[in-house]
Design an enzyme around this catalytic site. Sequence first.
Site, PDB file in Angstrom:
ATOM      1  N   MET A   1      -9.168  28.275  42.297  1.00 52.64           N
ATOM      2  CA  MET A   1     -10.396  28.309  43.086  1.00 52.64           C
ATOM      3  C   MET A   1     -11.450  27.340  42.547  1.00 52.64           C
ATOM      4  O   MET A   1     -11.303  26.789  41.463  1.00 52.64           O
ATOM      5  CB  MET A   1     -10.942  29.739  43.093  1.00 52.64           C
TER       6      MET A   1
ATOM      7  N   ASP B   1      -6.416  32.083  44.297  1.00 54.77           N
ATOM      8  CA  ASP B   1      -5.371  32.742  43.506  1.00 54.77           C
ATOM      9  C   ASP B   1      -5.780  34.127  43.039  1.00 54.77           C
ATOM     10  O   ASP B   1      -4.943  35.032  42.947  1.00 54.77           O
ATOM     11  CB  ASP B   1      -4.925  31.868  42.332  1.00 54.77           C
TER      12      ASP B   1
END
Length: 482
Positions: free
Chosen positions: A79, A236
């Site tokens: 991210m 994730d």
Amino acid sequence: MYLGIDIGTSSVKAVVMNDDDRPIAAASVPLVLSLPRPLWCEQVPEDWWQAVVDSLDALAAKAPAAMEAVRSIGLSGQMLGVTLLDATDTAIRPALLWNDGRAAAECTDLHARFEAFADIVGCRAMPGFSAPKLLWLGRHEPDALARARRILLTKDYVRLRLTGDAVSDRADASATLLMETVRGDWHDGILAACGIDRTRLPRLVDSTTVSGTLRSPLARRWRMPAGTPVAGGGGDNMCAGVGVGAVQPGTAYISLGTSGVYFVANNRFVPAHRGGMHTHRHAVPGLFCQHAVVLSAGSALAWIAGLLGRDIGGLIAELDARELSPDTTPVFTPYLAGERTPHDNPLLTGTFSRLTHMTGPLHLVQAVLEGVAMAMADGHAALTGAGARIDRVFLTGGGARSALWTRLIAATIGRPLHLVADQRSGPAIGAARLARAAIGGPLIAPAANQASVAVIPVDARLAEQLDRKRSLFHGHLRVTAT
């Protein structure tokens, strides 16, 4: 079958999952980090794509029948990154990653500009996040930002290569700090402050909806059906939550990967105003998630293993077989890349203290594991202090394969840990589950076994030893001037 692809920091993992949520085939390809200057951390976007191609080539070669049965694809990815693409969709410069710490001054500027910044996006601006990094690029590399025609997150760059569509999901996008989190749309005021507008950002969809379809040449290459749908997917951390079963309010997980993540699902939006925590949208419709993050977890272990010239697996096996008393090990603060929770300080540095002539290599390695565990305990305290409800904690990530590390973390947070069956594929499994949901299937299969494979209890003696050590841990924080 459903395909989940996770573009992590250290590797790309691809998993084919069946309708009972059982992994049928998997492949993994490593990635390399670039650290060109202090506080900087970057990767080349083309390397992500090549690793995805290599992973799926491997799956098509070793599990062709499974690939032919794939009905949808889900994407997970590291991210907060910033990928700038020009008019030909070529990367203008390496991507700035989640643990890049160069944009501290820009965080201060965003708070001065938006008094209610955390209430809009879910947390305070911190250097690793996308918004301050875009502001930094506009000030220090204005030509690069001006040339950018697309600005994408990691997995969304891969999506563009897979489908030709520039799309992001609202969960991953909420962590850019460019979005009004509750409303689920880009915030034009913050975009303007960062020197961009929404024409350069991807279209937003929900994690469990179809974002596009696989290009025909790629479908043929990987033996997948033509027009295979690609789901919105998620960051994730959100996908790991779906993968381990943290999909109800009060369920949580700790992940021991490159970083250490403490994730709690919540049905309320609770913006984080302090303590280096952050709140985003979950990939599960209707839920939000609260995060505490330790920036160096597995990366700290890799660092000490590299200094000692030893293999990580061998060191862990040796420690698990010969556990040392925390009373004999040094104190280690794992701030090798600064720290997010609870310090929100990119200038914190790692330290060893309480070294003696008796200190050996294994003492140093165990001290690293203990230091990460105590940092995770700080994250636990920050979350519960902010009112997070935590009913059950799962444990996942590559570090969960160490019996000692799992016991250390259970002891420091004072909670039993539910060890999941597959510690390394949580985000990829979560992405595959989102792929199934996007074409009308259940998020989690009714037949899936959600029970943990083991419960790590709290060792009261170990907890007492580590509790004594935490005062030394907190007393040895160091801040560098540069």
